[in-house]
Design a protein around this motif. Sequence first.
Motif, PDB file in Angstrom:
ATOM      1  N   TYR A  83     -26.634 -41.322   1.871  1.00 17.78           N
ATOM      2  CA  TYR A  83     -27.378 -40.112   1.595  1.00 17.78           C
ATOM      3  C   TYR A  83     -26.426 -39.117   0.947  1.00 17.78           C
ATOM      4  O   TYR A  83     -25.225 -39.106   1.215  1.00 17.78           O
ATOM      5  CB  TYR A  83     -27.940 -39.504   2.890  1.00 17.78           C
ATOM      6  CG  TYR A  83     -29.267 -40.070   3.344  1.00 17.78           C
ATOM      7  CD1 TYR A  83     -29.340 -41.366   3.859  1.00 17.78           C
ATOM      8  CD2 TYR A  83     -30.434 -39.322   3.273  1.00 17.78           C
ATOM      9  CE1 TYR A  83     -30.553 -41.891   4.289  1.00 17.78           C
ATOM     10  CE2 TYR A  83     -31.650 -39.833   3.706  1.00 17.78           C
ATOM     11  CZ  TYR A  83     -31.696 -41.121   4.211  1.00 17.78           C
ATOM     12  OH  TYR A  83     -32.908 -41.640   4.639  1.00 17.78           O
ATOM     13  N   GLU A 130     -30.815 -30.086   2.484  1.00 19.98           N
ATOM     14  CA  GLU A 130     -31.108 -31.242   3.308  1.00 19.98           C
ATOM     15  C   GLU A 130     -30.537 -32.513   2.691  1.00 19.98           C
ATOM     16  O   GLU A 130     -30.368 -32.598   1.476  1.00 19.98           O
ATOM     17  CB  GLU A 130     -32.629 -31.390   3.502  1.00 19.98           C
ATOM     18  CG  GLU A 130     -33.394 -31.854   2.271  1.00 19.98           C
ATOM     19  CD  GLU A 130     -33.823 -30.698   1.399  1.00 19.98           C
ATOM     20  OE1 GLU A 130     -33.219 -29.600   1.481  1.00 19.98           O
ATOM     21  OE2 GLU A 130     -34.778 -30.914   0.624  1.00 19.98           O
ATOM     22  N   PHE A 139     -25.574 -41.112  11.630  1.00 22.72           N
ATOM     23  CA  PHE A 139     -24.884 -40.548  10.476  1.00 22.72           C
ATOM     24  C   PHE A 139     -23.383 -40.506  10.699  1.00 22.72           C
ATOM     25  O   PHE A 139     -22.923 -40.148  11.791  1.00 22.72           O
ATOM     26  CB  PHE A 139     -25.359 -39.115  10.223  1.00 22.72           C
ATOM     27  CG  PHE A 139     -26.718 -39.014   9.602  1.00 22.72           C
ATOM     28  CD1 PHE A 139     -27.857 -39.190  10.353  1.00 22.72           C
ATOM     29  CD2 PHE A 139     -26.843 -38.715   8.255  1.00 22.72           C
ATOM     30  CE1 PHE A 139     -29.114 -39.089   9.782  1.00 22.72           C
ATOM     31  CE2 PHE A 139     -28.092 -38.608   7.671  1.00 22.72           C
ATOM     32  CZ  PHE A 139     -29.223 -38.798   8.432  1.00 22.72           C
ATOM     33  N   TYR A 157     -38.751 -37.160  13.064  1.00 24.49           N
ATOM     34  CA  TYR A 157     -37.452 -37.021  13.723  1.00 24.49           C
ATOM     35  C   TYR A 157     -37.010 -35.572  13.695  1.00 24.49           C
ATOM     36  O   TYR A 157     -37.304 -34.841  12.757  1.00 24.49           O
ATOM     37  CB  TYR A 157     -36.396 -37.852  12.985  1.00 24.49           C
ATOM     38  CG  TYR A 157     -36.814 -39.267  12.643  1.00 24.49           C
ATOM     39  CD1 TYR A 157     -37.579 -39.529  11.503  1.00 24.49           C
ATOM     40  CD2 TYR A 157     -36.439 -40.337  13.442  1.00 24.49           C
ATOM     41  CE1 TYR A 157     -37.956 -40.821  11.184  1.00 24.49           C
ATOM     42  CE2 TYR A 157     -36.817 -41.635  13.126  1.00 24.49           C
ATOM     43  CZ  TYR A 157     -37.580 -41.868  11.999  1.00 24.49           C
ATOM     44  OH  TYR A 157     -37.953 -43.152  11.685  1.00 24.49           O
ATOM     45  N   TYR A 216     -33.236 -33.595  13.906  1.00 27.97           N
ATOM     46  CA  TYR A 216     -31.783 -33.699  13.929  1.00 27.97           C
ATOM     47  C   TYR A 216     -31.179 -32.306  13.996  1.00 27.97           C
ATOM     48  O   TYR A 216     -31.784 -31.334  13.564  1.00 27.97           O
ATOM     49  CB  TYR A 216     -31.252 -34.340  12.635  1.00 27.97           C
ATOM     50  CG  TYR A 216     -31.687 -35.761  12.387  1.00 27.97           C
ATOM     51  CD1 TYR A 216     -32.854 -36.041  11.691  1.00 27.97           C
ATOM     52  CD2 TYR A 216     -30.906 -36.828  12.824  1.00 27.97           C
ATOM     53  CE1 TYR A 216     -33.248 -37.347  11.433  1.00 27.97           C
ATOM     54  CE2 TYR A 216     -31.287 -38.141  12.578  1.00 27.97           C
ATOM     55  CZ  TYR A 216     -32.463 -38.381  11.880  1.00 27.97           C
ATOM     56  OH  TYR A 216     -32.840 -39.685  11.634  1.00 27.97           O
ATOM     57  N   LEU A 239     -25.365 -35.581  11.003  1.00 21.98           N
ATOM     58  CA  LEU A 239     -26.556 -35.211  11.751  1.00 21.98           C
ATOM     59  C   LEU A 239     -26.640 -36.009  13.055  1.00 21.98           C
ATOM     60  O   LEU A 239     -26.272 -37.190  13.094  1.00 21.98           O
ATOM     61  CB  LEU A 239     -27.807 -35.504  10.912  1.00 21.98           C
ATOM     62  CG  LEU A 239     -28.158 -34.473   9.848  1.00 21.98           C
ATOM     63  CD1 LEU A 239     -27.168 -34.486   8.699  1.00 21.98           C
ATOM     64  CD2 LEU A 239     -29.567 -34.705   9.337  1.00 21.98           C
ATOM     65  N   LEU A 278     -29.354 -37.084  16.189  1.00 23.18           N
ATOM     66  CA  LEU A 278     -30.762 -37.182  16.499  1.00 23.18           C
ATOM     67  C   LEU A 278     -31.063 -36.531  17.841  1.00 23.18           C
ATOM     68  O   LEU A 278     -30.436 -36.860  18.847  1.00 23.18           O
ATOM     69  CB  LEU A 278     -31.181 -38.656  16.521  1.00 23.18           C
ATOM     70  CG  LEU A 278     -32.651 -38.948  16.759  1.00 23.18           C
ATOM     71  CD1 LEU A 278     -33.500 -38.414  15.604  1.00 23.18           C
ATOM     72  CD2 LEU A 278     -32.874 -40.445  16.933  1.00 23.18           C
ATOM     73  N   TYR A 281     -37.334 -38.187  18.565  1.00 24.25           N
ATOM     74  CA  TYR A 281     -38.104 -38.798  17.507  1.00 24.25           C
ATOM     75  C   TYR A 281     -39.473 -39.208  18.043  1.00 24.25           C
ATOM     76  O   TYR A 281     -39.690 -39.238  19.264  1.00 24.25           O
ATOM     77  CB  TYR A 281     -37.364 -39.988  16.885  1.00 24.25           C
ATOM     78  CG  TYR A 281     -37.201 -41.192  17.782  1.00 24.25           C
ATOM     79  CD1 TYR A 281     -36.225 -41.214  18.772  1.00 24.25           C
ATOM     80  CD2 TYR A 281     -38.003 -42.319  17.619  1.00 24.25           C
ATOM     81  CE1 TYR A 281     -36.061 -42.312  19.587  1.00 24.25           C
ATOM     82  CE2 TYR A 281     -37.846 -43.424  18.432  1.00 24.25           C
ATOM     83  CZ  TYR A 281     -36.874 -43.410  19.409  1.00 24.25           C
ATOM     84  OH  TYR A 281     -36.713 -44.520  20.225  1.00 24.25           O
ATOM     85  N   LYS A 339     -36.389 -39.716  23.403  1.00 25.37           N
ATOM     86  CA  LYS A 339     -35.134 -38.992  23.259  1.00 25.37           C
ATOM     87  C   LYS A 339     -34.215 -39.684  22.270  1.00 25.37           C
ATOM     88  O   LYS A 339     -34.189 -40.904  22.157  1.00 25.37           O
ATOM     89  CB  LYS A 339     -34.433 -38.904  24.621  1.00 25.37           C
ATOM     90  CG  LYS A 339     -35.187 -38.088  25.639  1.00 25.37           C
ATOM     91  CD  LYS A 339     -34.470 -38.087  26.987  1.00 25.37           C
ATOM     92  CE  LYS A 339     -35.259 -37.282  28.014  1.00 25.37           C
ATOM     93  NZ  LYS A 339     -34.608 -37.292  29.343  1.00 25.37           N
ATOM     94  N   PHE A 350     -32.811 -30.097  11.182  1.00 20.66           N
ATOM     95  CA  PHE A 350     -33.575 -30.784  10.146  1.00 20.66           C
ATOM     96  C   PHE A 350     -34.646 -31.649  10.783  1.00 20.66           C
ATOM     97  O   PHE A 350     -34.382 -32.396  11.728  1.00 20.66           O
ATOM     98  CB  PHE A 350     -32.672 -31.682   9.298  1.00 20.66           C
ATOM     99  CG  PHE A 350     -31.737 -30.933   8.390  1.00 20.66           C
ATOM    100  CD1 PHE A 350     -30.392 -30.811   8.714  1.00 20.66           C
ATOM    101  CD2 PHE A 350     -32.196 -30.372   7.209  1.00 20.66           C
ATOM    102  CE1 PHE A 350     -29.526 -30.133   7.876  1.00 20.66           C
ATOM    103  CE2 PHE A 350     -31.330 -29.689   6.368  1.00 20.66           C
ATOM    104  CZ  PHE A 350     -29.993 -29.563   6.711  1.00 20.66           C
ATOM    105  N   GLN A 372     -36.011 -41.967   5.001  1.00 21.14           N
ATOM    106  CA  GLN A 372     -36.430 -40.770   5.715  1.00 21.14           C
ATOM    107  C   GLN A 372     -36.387 -39.583   4.767  1.00 21.14           C
ATOM    108  O   GLN A 372     -35.404 -39.398   4.039  1.00 21.14           O
ATOM    109  CB  GLN A 372     -35.525 -40.525   6.929  1.00 21.14           C
ATOM    110  CG  GLN A 372     -35.737 -41.556   8.022  1.00 21.14           C
ATOM    111  CD  GLN A 372     -35.083 -41.189   9.344  1.00 21.14           C
ATOM    112  OE1 GLN A 372     -34.657 -40.058   9.563  1.00 21.14           O
ATOM    113  NE2 GLN A 372     -35.020 -42.147  10.258  1.00 21.14           N
ATOM    114  N   PHE A 402     -36.399 -35.522   4.397  1.00 22.18           N
ATOM    115  CA  PHE A 402     -35.993 -34.386   5.216  1.00 22.18           C
ATOM    116  C   PHE A 402     -36.638 -33.092   4.744  1.00 22.18           C
ATOM    117  O   PHE A 402     -36.865 -32.885   3.552  1.00 22.18           O
ATOM    118  CB  PHE A 402     -34.470 -34.220   5.165  1.00 22.18           C
ATOM    119  CG  PHE A 402     -33.731 -35.244   5.969  1.00 22.18           C
ATOM    120  CD1 PHE A 402     -33.525 -36.528   5.481  1.00 22.18           C
ATOM    121  CD2 PHE A 402     -33.253 -34.937   7.237  1.00 22.18           C
ATOM    122  CE1 PHE A 402     -32.858 -37.481   6.231  1.00 22.18           C
ATOM    123  CE2 PHE A 402     -32.579 -35.885   7.987  1.00 22.18           C
ATOM    124  CZ  PHE A 402     -32.380 -37.155   7.484  1.00 22.18           C
ATOM    125  N   GLY A 403     -36.905 -32.208   5.709  1.00 23.90           N
ATOM    126  CA  GLY A 403     -37.293 -30.850   5.386  1.00 23.90           C
ATOM    127  C   GLY A 403     -36.072 -30.034   5.005  1.00 23.90           C
ATOM    128  O   GLY A 403     -34.934 -30.506   5.135  1.00 23.90           O
TER     129      GLY A 403
END
Lengths: 110, 112
Positions: free
Chosen positions: A36, A43, A100, B33, B35, B43, B45, B48, B57, B90, B101, B103-104
């Motif tokens: 990513y 983001e 990540f 999800y 994060y 990131l 988690l 989710y 969790k 996020f 995925q 992301f916002g």
Amino acid sequence: RKEVEQDPGPFNVPEGATVAFNCTYSNSASQSFFWYRQDCRKEPKLLMSVYSSGNEDGRFTAQLNRASQYISLLIRDSKLSDSATYLCVVTPSNTGKLIFGQGTTLQVKP
Amino acid sequence: NAGVTQTPKFRILKIGQSMTLQCTQDMNHNYMYWYRQDPGMGLKLIYYSVGAGITDKGEVPNGYNVSRSTTEDFPLRLELAAPSQTSVYFCASSWDTQETQYFGPGTRLLVL
């Protein structure tokens, strides 16, 4: 040991350079692998998935070595617009959870 | 399609206050999800969801709660804000576990 570890940054390279990022993961059962890209204060966005056979997308090449639990990203002919943080991401199992790495920052200079 | 939207963009909370971070996706994704990203870190988690009515969790769930009453919405609740919850949050969604995925734009939270 962290589940996903990346090369410490930052990488400062001139335009046109070739740069490689490395990543290792600890869970041998990991199933999916991604790179990513995250721009400053933005983001993360998918750059590319990583397949066992290796894959290429323009100037970007990703490689996966399952035996060594190692992932790499090669960027050829770096552009100023490549400046960003690159995140190595692993899915440990078929859960959809992404793990990540801490990211490696690339700064391409004119 | 708006994709994944998050509100608010930025918020300052006092210790002990509560708030809800909103997340909505219009892609009809099953998986959603939450994060958090601390400075200079990847990131992590928090929670989710694999579909409406189902949540689980993640790696760092303490201090947070979630609900998923509809496919589109996945709010994150902080009940008693603590300085350790200062972070960028996020929200993300995906069609399936092996899919990309999305992301916002994130919510920056500062707890003082």
